[in-house]
Structure formats: C-alpha cells, structure tokens
Design a protein around this motif. Structure first.
Motif, PDB file in Angstrom:
ATOM      1  N   GLY A 110       0.493   5.512  -3.552  1.00  0.00           N
ATOM      2  CA  GLY A 110       0.628   5.637  -4.580  1.00  0.00           C
ATOM      3  C   GLY A 110      -0.651   4.749  -5.275  1.00  0.00           C
ATOM      4  N   MET A 111       0.084   3.592  -5.382  1.00  0.00           N
ATOM      5  CA  MET A 111      -1.127   2.820  -6.043  1.00  0.00           C
ATOM      6  C   MET A 111      -2.017   2.614  -5.802  1.00  0.00           C
ATOM      7  SD  MET A 111       1.331   1.598  -8.268  1.00  0.00           S
ATOM      8  CE  MET A 111       1.264  -0.713  -9.013  1.00  0.00           C
ATOM      9  N   LEU A 112      -2.459   2.201  -4.368  1.00  0.00           N
ATOM     10  CA  LEU A 112      -4.186   1.864  -4.206  1.00  0.00           C
ATOM     11  C   LEU A 112      -5.209   3.097  -4.216  1.00  0.00           C
ATOM     12  CD1 LEU A 112      -3.402  -0.240  -0.760  1.00  0.00           C
ATOM     13  CD2 LEU A 112      -4.236  -0.591  -2.419  1.00  0.00           C
ATOM     14  N   GLY A 113      -3.923   4.614  -3.763  1.00  0.00           N
ATOM     15  CA  GLY A 113      -4.730   5.898  -4.501  1.00  0.00           C
ATOM     16  C   GLY A 113      -5.030   5.957  -5.849  1.00  0.00           C
ATOM     17  N   ALA A 114      -4.458   5.337  -6.586  1.00  0.00           N
ATOM     18  CA  ALA A 114      -4.807   5.136  -8.030  1.00  0.00           C
ATOM     19  C   ALA A 114      -5.827   4.258  -8.897  1.00  0.00           C
ATOM     20  CB  ALA A 114      -3.794   4.660  -8.970  1.00  0.00           C
ATOM     21  N   MET A 115      -5.311   3.265  -8.060  1.00  0.00           N
ATOM     22  CA  MET A 115      -6.394   1.668  -8.539  1.00  0.00           C
ATOM     23  C   MET A 115      -8.379   2.284  -8.156  1.00  0.00           C
ATOM     24  SD  MET A 115      -6.408  -1.711  -7.074  1.00  0.00           S
ATOM     25  CE  MET A 115      -4.682  -1.905  -7.119  1.00  0.00           C
ATOM     26  N   THR A 116      -8.000   2.734  -6.777  1.00  0.00           N
ATOM     27  CA  THR A 116      -9.318   3.703  -6.019  1.00  0.00           C
ATOM     28  C   THR A 116     -10.203   4.918  -6.720  1.00  0.00           C
ATOM     29  OG1 THR A 116      -8.872   3.357  -3.960  1.00  0.00           O
ATOM     30  CG2 THR A 116     -10.827   4.554  -4.467  1.00  0.00           C
ATOM     31  N   ALA A 117      -9.363   5.014  -7.934  1.00  0.00           N
ATOM     32  CA  ALA A 117      -9.533   6.674  -8.551  1.00  0.00           C
ATOM     33  C   ALA A 117      -9.630   5.917  -9.860  1.00  0.00           C
ATOM     34  CB  ALA A 117      -8.117   8.206  -8.717  1.00  0.00           C
ATOM     35  N   LEU A 253       0.141   8.299 -14.995  1.00  0.00           N
ATOM     36  CA  LEU A 253       0.864   9.294 -14.605  1.00  0.00           C
ATOM     37  C   LEU A 253      -0.126  10.693 -13.557  1.00  0.00           C
ATOM     38  CD1 LEU A 253       0.426  10.405 -18.651  1.00  0.00           C
ATOM     39  CD2 LEU A 253       2.186  10.060 -16.978  1.00  0.00           C
ATOM     40  N   MET A 254      -0.091   9.672 -13.119  1.00  0.00           N
ATOM     41  CA  MET A 254      -1.307   9.527 -11.651  1.00  0.00           C
ATOM     42  C   MET A 254      -0.443  10.257 -10.480  1.00  0.00           C
ATOM     43  SD  MET A 254      -4.922   9.041 -10.036  1.00  0.00           S
ATOM     44  CE  MET A 254      -6.035  10.162 -11.750  1.00  0.00           C
ATOM     45  N   ILE A 255       0.000   8.884 -10.180  1.00  0.00           N
ATOM     46  CA  ILE A 255       0.515   7.888  -9.232  1.00  0.00           C
ATOM     47  C   ILE A 255       1.654   8.707  -9.108  1.00  0.00           C
ATOM     48  CG2 ILE A 255       2.426   6.297  -8.207  1.00  0.00           C
ATOM     49  CD1 ILE A 255       0.561   3.768 -10.280  1.00  0.00           C
ATOM     50  N   PRO A 256       2.845   9.554  -9.727  1.00  0.00           N
ATOM     51  CA  PRO A 256       3.358  10.358  -9.194  1.00  0.00           C
ATOM     52  C   PRO A 256       3.254  11.725  -8.499  1.00  0.00           C
ATOM     53  CG  PRO A 256       4.037   9.628 -11.242  1.00  0.00           C
ATOM     54  CD  PRO A 256       3.036   9.090 -10.860  1.00  0.00           C
ATOM     55  N   GLY A 257       2.219  12.252  -8.984  1.00  0.00           N
ATOM     56  CA  GLY A 257       1.397  13.524  -8.014  1.00  0.00           C
ATOM     57  C   GLY A 257       1.241  12.370  -6.928  1.00  0.00           C
ATOM     58  N   LEU A 258       0.504  11.313  -6.648  1.00  0.00           N
ATOM     59  CA  LEU A 258      -0.816  11.569  -5.400  1.00  0.00           C
ATOM     60  C   LEU A 258       0.669  10.717  -4.165  1.00  0.00           C
ATOM     61  CD1 LEU A 258      -2.861   8.139  -6.400  1.00  0.00           C
ATOM     62  CD2 LEU A 258      -3.594  10.807  -6.047  1.00  0.00           C
ATOM     63  N   THR A 307      11.757   7.678  -7.799  1.00  0.00           N
ATOM     64  CA  THR A 307      10.216   6.646  -8.116  1.00  0.00           C
ATOM     65  C   THR A 307       9.417   7.517  -9.137  1.00  0.00           C
ATOM     66  OG1 THR A 307      10.610   5.534  -5.715  1.00  0.00           O
ATOM     67  CG2 THR A 307       8.258   6.533  -6.187  1.00  0.00           C
ATOM     68  N   MET A 308       9.552   8.778  -8.591  1.00  0.00           N
ATOM     69  CA  MET A 308       7.925   9.820  -9.250  1.00  0.00           C
ATOM     70  C   MET A 308       8.638   9.807 -10.954  1.00  0.00           C
ATOM     71  SD  MET A 308       7.388  13.021  -7.402  1.00  0.00           S
ATOM     72  CE  MET A 308       6.715  13.768  -7.521  1.00  0.00           C
ATOM     73  N   LEU A 309      10.568  10.096 -11.168  1.00  0.00           N
ATOM     74  CA  LEU A 309      11.023  10.025 -12.635  1.00  0.00           C
ATOM     75  C   LEU A 309      10.679   8.798 -13.472  1.00  0.00           C
ATOM     76  CD1 LEU A 309      12.176  11.782 -13.971  1.00  0.00           C
ATOM     77  CD2 LEU A 309      14.506  10.576 -14.170  1.00  0.00           C
ATOM     78  N   CYS A 310      10.453   7.398 -12.764  1.00  0.00           N
ATOM     79  CA  CYS A 310      10.186   6.440 -13.234  1.00  0.00           C
ATOM     80  C   CYS A 310       8.610   5.659 -13.556  1.00  0.00           C
ATOM     81  CB  CYS A 310      10.591   5.437 -12.344  1.00  0.00           C
ATOM     82  SG  CYS A 310      12.527   5.002 -12.180  1.00  0.00           S
ATOM     83  N   PHE A 311       8.136   6.643 -12.501  1.00  0.00           N
ATOM     84  CA  PHE A 311       6.564   5.899 -13.037  1.00  0.00           C
ATOM     85  C   PHE A 311       5.962   7.082 -14.360  1.00  0.00           C
ATOM     86  CE2 PHE A 311       5.813   4.143  -8.808  1.00  0.00           C
ATOM     87  CZ  PHE A 311       4.471   2.917  -8.927  1.00  0.00           C
TER      88      PHE A 311
END
Length: 328
Positions: A110-117, A253-258, A307-311
C-alpha cells in the motif's frame, strides 16, 4: 460614526474571536491544516491506528510470539487460548504471528505503491498541464490508454507471465533469473508492486494535469515567466508546491484500494509466495474450514477491514484539512 460617540465595548466572545483570527492569520497553510486535522477525531483515531500498524509491521520479528512459518502438526486447528492467542491454522502455525507478519505485506504494498504513484503521477501530470498544446495532448492520450485498460487484469497478466511463465522456464536468461530471484527474496511482492506502480498513477496524473492547467494562468506564475524564469523552475518552485497537498490526500485515499488489490491477488493464489503470510491468503485458507474453525478467516478479515477503514478516516481528514473551502 458620529464624533465623540464611543464604539460599544467588545464582548468577551467577540474579543476571543478576534484574538483567534489574529493568531490564525499568522499560520502557514500546513500549520492551519495540521490544526484542523487534529480537530477531526475520526482522522486522529485512524492516524493513530495506522502509526500503530506501521510500528507493529516494523517490529514484527520482536512482537510475534513465533516465526510465521513455524508449525506444530500436533496442534493443528488449535482454538484461541493460552498456547495460541488467536488459534492455529491447518499446519499448526500461530495465527497471531502470521497476522503480524502479514501487516508487513499489506502496508508495504500500500505505502510503496502509493508513493510510486504519487511521484510518477504528479510529475507526469504537472509537466503535461504546464506544457499544454501538442505535448499535453500526446501525454494525456497515453494516460487515457492506460486508464481504459482494466488495472487488475493487467496486474494479473503480469503476474501470470512472470511467475508462471518466465519464472518456470528451463533455461531462463540472466536477467530473468535475476528478476525472479529478487521476487523470491521479497516473498513474491516484486511483481505485485510493479503492476500496481504501472497502473495506479494515471488518476493522479489527471488530477495534477487539471490543477497545472489552472495554475499556469494565475498571476504569480505569469509574473515568474515575465521575469524570465525557466519552465523547469516554474514547475518546481510554483506548481509542485501547490500540488503536494491534493496529491497527498489522493494517495492516502488510494492506499486502501491498493491493500485490497494485494489481498485479492493473494486470495486467488497470485499474491505472495507461501509460506510468506498475507491477509488475503489467510482468508482463503480459513474459508475452507469456515464452519468448524471460523476464527481462521475472521481474524485476518478484521485486520484487513480495520486497516482499510483507518486509512479512509485519515484520508477524509486530510482532505478536509487541506481543502481551503473547508476553512472556517
């Protein structure tokens, strides 16, 4: 007001309001956003849980009671109790330990994917929006092409080609061997991260491009160009600082989807390599014995949903804090 007539004395409430406005007038954008973020209880709670999950993932070897691959065949399907706090799976592996190590997989993806995006999308969209004309048209057609192709299908095809195709060739090339070895060293996350990174930036590129088109017509950008500032300096000094806030909100907001994408891939057997734990794989394993041992699917499901809810709470709070229209 007539001469000699004194204004009415300020009430304590009005005086407090003026002092508050005066104090807030000296705040920067980030200080004001931080103050309003702290006023959002759901966002603070979500952020606290996210920080806790990051700490648990980082300290997994110290916090986990056992190694995630350590099994005891005499205690298969053990119920939650003294020996196993959250029970044991069909191989006698501690569910709590696998949940803790599984947090590493979900948060890393989630974090690395979002950072790269964020890096690719904001840079690409800003350049396209500021350049305009044919360059903008050509760059955005690439985005439209990627946006039209289903991202999940692309990731699945990528995993099938590399994991089940190149990875199982009898005489692979040196490059293929190196890439497959790196993927195995990462527990099977490399191709998942690659697929997510290649598809998740297009939405951010569209957002950044639209804002760059609007910002390039503002007075401060026109003044910088009139003073002879080069395009690269205008983009770095004037456009990107104004895009960081919305970009941070979007990637949060993208992290839960990843995370959900990684869990789904692991659920269908295309995620991380066993015995590396993943919440999606744990749910898939637990479903087979849902009637007799429901805890094997319930606990990883709760971890994934929480986890998804908190993000989502944190992302909503950041959006409200960084949106100038929400400013009172």
């Amino acid at each position: 007001m007539a001469a000699g007539v004194r204004p009415p004395p300020a009430t304590p409430r009005a005086a407090d309001r003026r002092r508050t406005l005066s104090r807030r007038g000296g705040e920067s954008l980030w200080q004001d956003a931080w103050r309003r973020l702290l006023g959002n209880r759901l966002a603070v709670a979500g952020g606290a849980v996210v920080v806790l999950l990051l700490a648990v993932a980082a300290l997994a070897p110290l916090l986990a009671p056992r190694h995630f691959a350590e099994g005891d065949f005499e205690k298969t399907f053990a119920r939650p109790g003294a020996d196993f706090v959250l029970g044991a799976d069909f191989l006698g592996r501690d569910v709590l330990s696998r949940l803790i190590f599984g947090a590493r997989i979900s948060l890393t993806v989630g974090m690395l994917g979002a950072m790269t995006a964020f890096l690719i999308g904001v840079a690409y969209g800003t350049v396209a929006g500021y350049a305009g004309g044919r360059a903008d048209n050509a760059m955005m057609r690439v985005v439209d092409l990627l946006y039209a192709f289903p991202s999940l299908l692309f990731i699945i095809l990528l995993l099938v080609v590399f994991k089940l195709g190149f990875g199982q060739r009898e005489d692979p090339s040196a490059l293929v061997r190196a890439v497959v070895s790196l993927d195995r060293a990462m527990g099977g996350m490399l191709f998942i991260l690659a697929g997510i990174s290649l598809t998740s930036w297009v939405g951010l590129a569209r957002l950044a491009r639209g804002m760059a088109l609007s910002l390039r017509e503002t007075e401060f950008v026109q003044a910088a160009r009139a003073l002879g500032a080069r395009p690269g300096r205008v983009v770095v000094r004037h456009l990107l600082p104004n895009l960081i806030g919305p970009g941070i909100v979007q990637v949060t907001l993208m992290i839960p989807g990843l995370i959900a994408t990684e869990a789904f891939l692991s659920f269908i057997g295309l995620g991380v390599d066993p015995p590396t734990p993943s919440w999606g794989a744990m749910i898939a394993e637990g479903i087979t014995s849902m009637r007799s041992h429901p805890h094997l699917a319930i606990f990883p499901g709760i971890a994934l949903a929480l986890t998804m809810l908190c993000f989502n709470f944190l992302g909503d709070g950041l959006r409200d804090a960084l949106d100038p229209r929400m400013k009172q």
